[in-house]
Design a protein around this motif. Structure first.
Motif, PDB file in Angstrom:
ATOM      1  N   ASP A 184       0.829  -1.213   0.000  1.00 36.30           N
ATOM      2  CA  ASP A 184       0.000   0.000   0.000  1.00 36.30           C
ATOM      3  C   ASP A 184       0.867   1.268   0.000  1.00 36.30           C
ATOM      4  O   ASP A 184       0.512   2.279   0.604  1.00 36.30           O
ATOM      5  N   LYS A 185       1.996   1.222  -0.714  1.00 38.17           N
ATOM      6  CA  LYS A 185       2.935   2.345  -0.755  1.00 38.17           C
ATOM      7  C   LYS A 185       2.270   3.620  -1.271  1.00 38.17           C
ATOM      8  O   LYS A 185       2.439   4.697  -0.701  1.00 38.17           O
ATOM      9  N   ALA A 186       1.511   3.516  -2.361  1.00 34.99           N
ATOM     10  CA  ALA A 186       0.888   4.709  -2.944  1.00 34.99           C
ATOM     11  C   ALA A 186      -0.094   5.352  -1.965  1.00 34.99           C
ATOM     12  O   ALA A 186      -0.141   6.583  -1.823  1.00 34.99           O
ATOM     13  N   GLU A 187      -0.863   4.531  -1.284  1.00 36.89           N
ATOM     14  CA  GLU A 187      -1.821   5.055  -0.307  1.00 36.89           C
ATOM     15  C   GLU A 187      -1.081   5.706   0.864  1.00 36.89           C
ATOM     16  O   GLU A 187      -1.475   6.782   1.347  1.00 36.89           O
ATOM     17  N   ALA A 188       0.004   5.076   1.324  1.00 38.49           N
ATOM     18  CA  ALA A 188       0.798   5.652   2.410  1.00 38.49           C
ATOM     19  C   ALA A 188       1.374   7.002   2.001  1.00 38.49           C
ATOM     20  O   ALA A 188       1.377   7.951   2.795  1.00 38.49           O
ATOM     21  N   GLU A 189       1.829   7.111   0.765  1.00 39.88           N
ATOM     22  CA  GLU A 189       2.403   8.373   0.292  1.00 39.88           C
ATOM     23  C   GLU A 189       1.341   9.457   0.192  1.00 39.88           C
ATOM     24  O   GLU A 189       1.620  10.630   0.470  1.00 39.88           O
ATOM     25  N   ASP A 190       0.129   9.094  -0.190  1.00 44.49           N
ATOM     26  CA  ASP A 190      -0.959  10.080  -0.249  1.00 44.49           C
ATOM     27  C   ASP A 190      -1.262  10.628   1.142  1.00 44.49           C
ATOM     28  O   ASP A 190      -1.453  11.842   1.328  1.00 44.49           O
ATOM     29  N   ILE A 191      -1.336   9.741   2.127  1.00 43.45           N
ATOM     30  CA  ILE A 191      -1.594  10.176   3.506  1.00 43.45           C
ATOM     31  C   ILE A 191      -0.436  11.042   3.997  1.00 43.45           C
ATOM     32  O   ILE A 191      -0.640  12.098   4.612  1.00 43.45           O
ATOM     33  N   LEU A 192       0.786  10.609   3.710  1.00 41.46           N
ATOM     34  CA  LEU A 192       1.974  11.347   4.136  1.00 41.46           C
ATOM     35  C   LEU A 192       1.991  12.741   3.530  1.00 41.46           C
ATOM     36  O   LEU A 192       2.271  13.728   4.231  1.00 41.46           O
ATOM     37  N   LEU A 193       1.703  12.852   2.244  1.00 39.36           N
ATOM     38  CA  LEU A 193       1.702  14.159   1.582  1.00 39.36           C
ATOM     39  C   LEU A 193       0.692  15.101   2.232  1.00 39.36           C
ATOM     40  O   LEU A 193       1.004  16.272   2.500  1.00 39.36           O
ATOM     41  N   LYS A 194      -0.503  14.599   2.501  1.00 38.91           N
ATOM     42  CA  LYS A 194      -1.528  15.429   3.127  1.00 38.91           C
ATOM     43  C   LYS A 194      -1.075  15.924   4.498  1.00 38.91           C
ATOM     44  O   LYS A 194      -1.201  17.120   4.813  1.00 38.91           O
ATOM     45  N   ASP A 195      -0.511  15.039   5.301  1.00 40.40           N
ATOM     46  CA  ASP A 195      -0.086  15.414   6.647  1.00 40.40           C
ATOM     47  C   ASP A 195       1.088  16.398   6.597  1.00 40.40           C
ATOM     48  O   ASP A 195       1.153  17.338   7.409  1.00 40.40           O
ATOM     49  N   ILE A 196       2.014  16.192   5.657  1.00 35.98           N
ATOM     50  CA  ILE A 196       3.137  17.120   5.525  1.00 35.98           C
ATOM     51  C   ILE A 196       2.643  18.503   5.113  1.00 35.98           C
ATOM     52  O   ILE A 196       3.082  19.526   5.660  1.00 35.98           O
ATOM     53  N   GLN A 197       1.722  18.555   4.165  1.00 36.94           N
ATOM     54  CA  GLN A 197       1.200  19.851   3.723  1.00 36.94           C
ATOM     55  C   GLN A 197       0.506  20.594   4.861  1.00 36.94           C
ATOM     56  O   GLN A 197       0.623  21.824   4.980  1.00 36.94           O
ATOM     57  N   GLU A 198      -0.200  19.859   5.707  1.00 32.68           N
ATOM     58  CA  GLU A 198      -0.868  20.488   6.851  1.00 32.68           C
ATOM     59  C   GLU A 198       0.151  21.063   7.826  1.00 32.68           C
ATOM     60  O   GLU A 198      -0.033  22.170   8.355  1.00 32.68           O
ATOM     61  N   GLU A 199       1.238  20.336   8.078  1.00 32.48           N
ATOM     62  CA  GLU A 199       2.279  20.831   8.990  1.00 32.48           C
ATOM     63  C   GLU A 199       3.046  22.001   8.378  1.00 32.48           C
ATOM     64  O   GLU A 199       3.393  22.966   9.076  1.00 32.48           O
ATOM     65  N   LEU A 200       3.298  21.950   7.085  1.00 32.08           N
ATOM     66  CA  LEU A 200       3.990  23.063   6.418  1.00 32.08           C
ATOM     67  C   LEU A 200       3.183  24.350   6.526  1.00 32.08           C
ATOM     68  O   LEU A 200       3.743  25.436   6.710  1.00 32.08           O
ATOM     69  N   ALA A 201       1.866  24.232   6.432  1.00 35.03           N
ATOM     70  CA  ALA A 201       1.006  25.414   6.487  1.00 35.03           C
ATOM     71  C   ALA A 201       1.049  26.089   7.855  1.00 35.03           C
ATOM     72  O   ALA A 201       0.753  27.286   7.971  1.00 35.03           O
ATOM     73  N   LYS A 202       1.447  25.347   8.882  1.00 31.70           N
ATOM     74  CA  LYS A 202       1.507  25.911  10.242  1.00 31.70           C
ATOM     75  C   LYS A 202       2.819  26.635  10.525  1.00 31.70           C
ATOM     76  O   LYS A 202       2.916  27.375  11.505  1.00 31.70           O
ATOM     77  N   LEU A 203       3.828  26.403   9.692  1.00 36.45           N
ATOM     78  CA  LEU A 203       5.150  26.961   9.973  1.00 36.45           C
ATOM     79  C   LEU A 203       5.190  28.462   9.691  1.00 36.45           C
ATOM     80  O   LEU A 203       4.584  28.930   8.734  1.00 36.45           O
ATOM     81  N   PRO A 204       5.938  29.216  10.482  1.00 32.68           N
ATOM     82  CA  PRO A 204       6.201  30.616  10.145  1.00 32.68           C
ATOM     83  C   PRO A 204       6.872  30.712   8.772  1.00 32.68           C
ATOM     84  O   PRO A 204       7.636  29.820   8.381  1.00 32.68           O
ATOM     85  N   ALA A 205       6.612  31.783   8.060  1.00 27.57           N
ATOM     86  CA  ALA A 205       7.084  31.918   6.680  1.00 27.57           C
ATOM     87  C   ALA A 205       8.601  31.877   6.580  1.00 27.57           C
ATOM     88  O   ALA A 205       9.146  31.473   5.552  1.00 27.57           O
ATOM     89  N   ASP A 206       9.291  32.284   7.645  1.00 28.80           N
ATOM     90  CA  ASP A 206      10.749  32.373   7.562  1.00 28.80           C
ATOM     91  C   ASP A 206      11.459  31.106   8.077  1.00 28.80           C
ATOM     92  O   ASP A 206      12.685  31.071   8.154  1.00 28.80           O
ATOM     93  N   THR A 207      10.695  30.064   8.405  1.00 29.65           N
ATOM     94  CA  THR A 207      11.310  28.815   8.865  1.00 29.65           C
ATOM     95  C   THR A 207      11.863  28.046   7.691  1.00 29.65           C
ATOM     96  O   THR A 207      11.149  27.802   6.710  1.00 29.65           O
ATOM     97  N   LYS A 208      13.118  27.658   7.768  1.00 26.85           N
ATOM     98  CA  LYS A 208      13.778  26.930   6.681  1.00 26.85           C
ATOM     99  C   LYS A 208      13.877  25.447   7.043  1.00 26.85           C
ATOM    100  O   LYS A 208      14.476  25.085   8.045  1.00 26.85           O
ATOM    101  N   ILE A 209      13.276  24.605   6.204  1.00 24.12           N
ATOM    102  CA  ILE A 209      13.414  23.158   6.376  1.00 24.12           C
ATOM    103  C   ILE A 209      13.696  22.550   5.019  1.00 24.12           C
ATOM    104  O   ILE A 209      13.436  23.151   3.985  1.00 24.12           O
TER     105      ILE A 209
END
Length: 209
Positions: A184-209
């Protein structure tokens, strides 16, 4: 933070070399280069051989501008190449951006993932890394199944520690790795992408990762 390194990391192209084998994986790495375990008697002698091997790699003409960055084990960061601290040699002689592996391995699998073990003394390690002219860090955890609960937890942990690293003035590589062998790699990657995007949206604009 080194501005030239930041610009190269943001706009450059190339590989990131993994030179971060720890004590547990070093014997296997040495064996692949023809150095068997009877060549050393102590961990110190083994690390000496590992550094000799890594030094040969870093000094090779093939270790060139195709290499964008290199991830170092802490023992390697504390050593020198041709009289320079390893991170300084990489950047000044090769134009390669130095990173430090900071994770301490993986927890047993739970909810389809392996979280990182606790990272003791992380603040002190980051201060030492800055003093050694390290640009950023790397830390790995592993996803073994498309389990929303586990993936959410793995992303939360990566970002939580990543923000601590960024606040200390280093640039973290977040590495929630998906096992490429799972059905279920593709499904895991879809879930991972969604969760990463949600966390990225919370970061201050000047945070570098």
């Amino acid at each position: 933070m080194n501005q030239k390194q930041l610009e190269r990391m943001a706009g450059g192209q190339g590989f990131i070399a993994a030179l971060d084998q720890s004590g547990g994986s070093s014997p296997k790495a040495l064996e692949r280069y023809g150095i068997t375990s009877d060549a050393w008697k102590t961990d110190g002698e083994m690390y000496d051989l590992m550094h000799e091997m890594r030094t040969r790699m870093m000094k090779s003409p093939s270790f060139d501008n195709r290499i964008l960055g290199a991830i170092l084990f802490e023992n390697t960061m504390d050593r020198q190449v041709d009289g320079k601290d390893t991170a300084d040699f990489l950047w000044e002689e090769k134009g390669v951006i130095p990173f430090l592996k900071v994770d301490k391995g993986l927890e047993p699998e739970k909810d389809g993932v392996q979280l990182m073990k606790p990272i003791p003394n992380l603040a002190q390690t980051l201060e030492k890394a800055k003093g050694r002219h390290i640009f950023g860090t790397k830390m790995r955890s592993v996803i073994h199944a498309a389990n929303p609960k586990g993936i959410e937890e793995i992303v939360r942990q990566q970002f939580e520690i990543g923000k601590q690293i960024a606040d200390a003035g280093l640039v973290p590589i977040l590495e929630p790795e998906v096992d490429i062998t799972i059905a279920d790699k593709a499904e895991a990657e879809d879930i991972l992408l969604k969760d990463i995007q949600e966390e990225l949206a919370k970061l201050p604009a000047d945070t570098k990762i």
